[in-house]
Design a protein around this motif. Sequence first.
Motif, mmCIF file in Angstrom:
data_model
loop_
_atom_site.group_PDB
_atom_site.id
_atom_site.type_symbol
_atom_site.label_atom_id
_atom_site.label_comp_id
_atom_site.label_asym_id
_atom_site.label_seq_id
_atom_site.Cartn_x
_atom_site.Cartn_y
_atom_site.Cartn_z
ATOM 1 N N ASN A 205 33.522 -15.584 -43.237
ATOM 2 C CA ASN A 205 34.152 -14.261 -43.157
ATOM 3 C C ASN A 205 33.667 -13.410 -41.985
ATOM 4 N N VAL A 206 33.603 -14.003 -40.805
ATOM 5 C CA VAL A 206 33.350 -13.186 -39.613
ATOM 6 C C VAL A 206 34.624 -12.364 -39.392
ATOM 7 N N PRO A 207 34.511 -11.014 -39.247
ATOM 8 C CA PRO A 207 35.713 -10.197 -39.072
ATOM 9 C C PRO A 207 36.596 -10.722 -37.936
ATOM 10 N N LYS A 208 37.912 -10.642 -38.161
ATOM 11 C CA LYS A 208 38.883 -11.251 -37.237
ATOM 12 C C LYS A 208 38.719 -10.739 -35.795
ATOM 13 N N LYS A 209 38.485 -9.431 -35.692
ATOM 14 C CA LYS A 209 38.336 -8.811 -34.361
ATOM 15 C C LYS A 209 37.191 -9.464 -33.593
ATOM 16 N N ILE A 210 36.064 -9.635 -34.297
ATOM 17 C CA ILE A 210 34.884 -10.225 -33.656
ATOM 18 C C ILE A 210 35.162 -11.687 -33.315
ATOM 19 N N GLU A 211 35.781 -12.379 -34.256
ATOM 20 C CA GLU A 211 36.096 -13.804 -34.057
ATOM 21 C C GLU A 211 36.944 -13.994 -32.797
ATOM 22 N N THR A 212 37.937 -13.108 -32.601
ATOM 23 C CA THR A 212 38.822 -13.222 -31.428
ATOM 24 C C THR A 212 38.014 -13.054 -30.131
ATOM 25 N N GLU A 213 37.144 -12.042 -30.115
ATOM 26 C CA GLU A 213 36.366 -11.781 -28.895
ATOM 27 C C GLU A 213 35.374 -12.908 -28.630
ATOM 28 N N VAL A 214 34.750 -13.388 -29.704
ATOM 29 C CA VAL A 214 33.780 -14.487 -29.558
ATOM 30 C C VAL A 214 34.478 -15.710 -28.962
ATOM 31 N N LYS A 215 35.679 -15.978 -29.447
ATOM 32 C CA LYS A 215 36.441 -17.149 -28.972
ATOM 33 C C LYS A 215 36.738 -17.018 -27.477
ATOM 34 N N LYS A 216 37.090 -15.795 -27.056
ATOM 35 C CA LYS A 216 37.399 -15.578 -25.622
ATOM 36 C C LYS A 216 36.182 -15.893 -24.758
ATOM 37 N N ILE A 217 35.018 -15.347 -25.187
ATOM 38 C CA ILE A 217 33.790 -15.571 -24.399
ATOM 39 C C ILE A 217 33.420 -17.051 -24.438
ATOM 40 N N GLN A 218 33.572 -17.636 -25.619
ATOM 41 C CA GLN A 218 33.225 -19.053 -25.791
ATOM 42 C C GLN A 218 34.056 -19.933 -24.831
ATOM 43 N N ASP A 219 35.350 -19.643 -24.732
ATOM 44 C CA ASP A 219 36.222 -20.420 -23.840
ATOM 45 C C ASP A 219 35.740 -20.317 -22.397
ATOM 46 N N LYS A 220 35.329 -19.103 -22.008
ATOM 47 C CA LYS A 220 34.858 -18.913 -20.628
ATOM 48 C C LYS A 220 33.595 -19.732 -20.375
ATOM 49 N N ILE A 221 32.659 -19.675 -21.362
ATOM 50 C CA ILE A 221 31.407 -20.423 -21.197
ATOM 51 C C ILE A 221 31.711 -21.919 -21.067
ATOM 52 N N GLU A 222 32.629 -22.392 -21.919
ATOM 53 C CA GLU A 222 32.937 -23.824 -21.906
ATOM 54 C C GLU A 222 33.609 -24.259 -20.607
ATOM 55 N N ASN A 223 34.395 -23.345 -20.023
ATOM 56 C CA ASN A 223 35.009 -23.656 -18.727
ATOM 57 C C ASN A 223 33.959 -23.776 -17.639
ATOM 58 N N SER A 231 27.976 -23.177 -27.401
ATOM 59 C CA SER A 231 28.606 -22.076 -26.669
ATOM 60 C C SER A 231 28.970 -20.926 -27.628
ATOM 61 N N ARG A 232 29.275 -21.263 -28.884
ATOM 62 C CA ARG A 232 29.631 -20.206 -29.850
ATOM 63 C C ARG A 232 28.424 -19.296 -30.112
ATOM 64 N N TRP A 233 27.259 -19.901 -30.243
ATOM 65 C CA TRP A 233 26.036 -19.121 -30.468
ATOM 66 C C TRP A 233 25.779 -18.203 -29.269
ATOM 67 N N ILE A 234 25.943 -18.759 -28.051
ATOM 68 C CA ILE A 234 25.720 -17.960 -26.840
ATOM 69 C C ILE A 234 26.723 -16.809 -26.791
ATOM 70 N N ALA A 235 27.980 -17.110 -27.160
ATOM 71 C CA ALA A 235 29.023 -16.070 -27.139
ATOM 72 C C ALA A 235 28.641 -14.911 -28.066
ATOM 73 N N PHE A 236 28.145 -15.237 -29.251
ATOM 74 C CA PHE A 236 27.696 -14.190 -30.179
ATOM 75 C C PHE A 236 26.576 -13.356 -29.560
ATOM 76 N N ARG A 237 25.624 -14.040 -28.913
ATOM 77 C CA ARG A 237 24.493 -13.320 -28.319
ATOM 78 C C ARG A 237 24.965 -12.414 -27.173
ATOM 79 N N LEU A 238 25.920 -12.906 -26.372
ATOM 80 C CA LEU A 238 26.431 -12.095 -25.258
ATOM 81 C C LEU A 238 27.177 -10.879 -25.782
ATOM 82 N N LEU A 239 27.958 -11.094 -26.826
ATOM 83 C CA LEU A 239 28.700 -9.983 -27.435
ATOM 84 C C LEU A 239 27.738 -8.930 -27.989
ATOM 85 N N ASP A 240 26.587 -9.405 -28.399
ATOM 86 C CA ASP A 240 25.566 -8.518 -28.946
ATOM 87 C C ASP A 240 24.788 -7.805 -27.831
#
Length: 258
Positions: A205-223, A231-240
């Motif tokens: 139950n990660v809020p949808k808004k956060i999930e969307t932003e995390v996914k965006k950052i995650q995609d960039k990291i993976e690229n 990359s998902r863990w890193i995305a969370f840390r960057l968002l934080d």
Amino acid sequence: MSNNQKKTPCDTCGQNPQGRLKRLGVEIEKSDYVIALAGNPNTGKSTVFNSLTGLKQHTGNWPGKTVGRAEGGYIFDGSKYKMIDLPGTYSLMSTSEDEEIARNFILFGKPDVTIIVVDAGRLERNLNLALQILEITDKAVLCVNLIDEAKRHNIEIDTRTLSKELGIPVVATSALRGIGIADLLKTVDEVAKGEIKCTPHRIKNVPKKIETEVKKIQDKIENLYPNLPNSRWIAFRLLDGDRDIIKAIENGEFINDK
Ligand SMILES: Nc1nc2c(ncn2[C@@H]2O[C@H](COP(=O)(O)OP(=O)(O)OP(=O)(O)O)[C@@H](O)[C@H]2O)c(=O)[nH]1
Ligand SMILES: [Mg+2]
């Protein structure tokens, strides 16, 4: 087992999985599996490491003994294992130098299995790191160590329920007395070979808004870094806004640690 180490009845008993153990010391070339030993300071990681590899990592009854990471090896049932003893850490978000070494290996060292060593007498506190590690790995074993001390204080650990709740195997040990080490070896072997499937506890139950932003950052990291794990863990840390992680990304610390 090196020549100067005497065999005990336990080492040679066919009924005992430890009888299938060969300690390799520092001979760790071409291992089949890499095992990380993670956990809070002073939980007995180096004592487990010493008993499996035959090496003599510094142990003692105060936190922060292991500095940097140590490597050793063993053969169990024909498979060659490289074991990494890490400095103790309270959290994957910690920033002291030794804790960073532990964090970087847990996150980016690509261990095949992570053994999370916890103190049976301080389970609640120790589970904080355990839950963080379970967020980022599919293959882990919880080693509930110092079980002898816990028993002395009339603490009983319900390993079955704990295992069900966490979704990973749980083994009670007293590394100092060699209790449960045979079981630990066998369990790690079965997890490494996929004979035991883990279904680690994850935050739902990660809020949808956060999930969307995390996914965006995650995609960039993976690229940018296609081979970088977690990359998902890193995305969370960057968002934080974790400055430490931003710095580590900027100076390529993670990338070099592959
Ligand atoms: N009674 C008891 N003592 C233990 C057990 N395992 C380890 N110890 C003792 O606990 C202390 C800490 O053990 P270490 O192996 O150094 O712990 P560590 O997790 O590597 O500690 P750091 O490197 O500081 O993170 C030592 O004095 C060990 O002898 C156990 O199962 N029972
Ligand atoms: Mg240690």
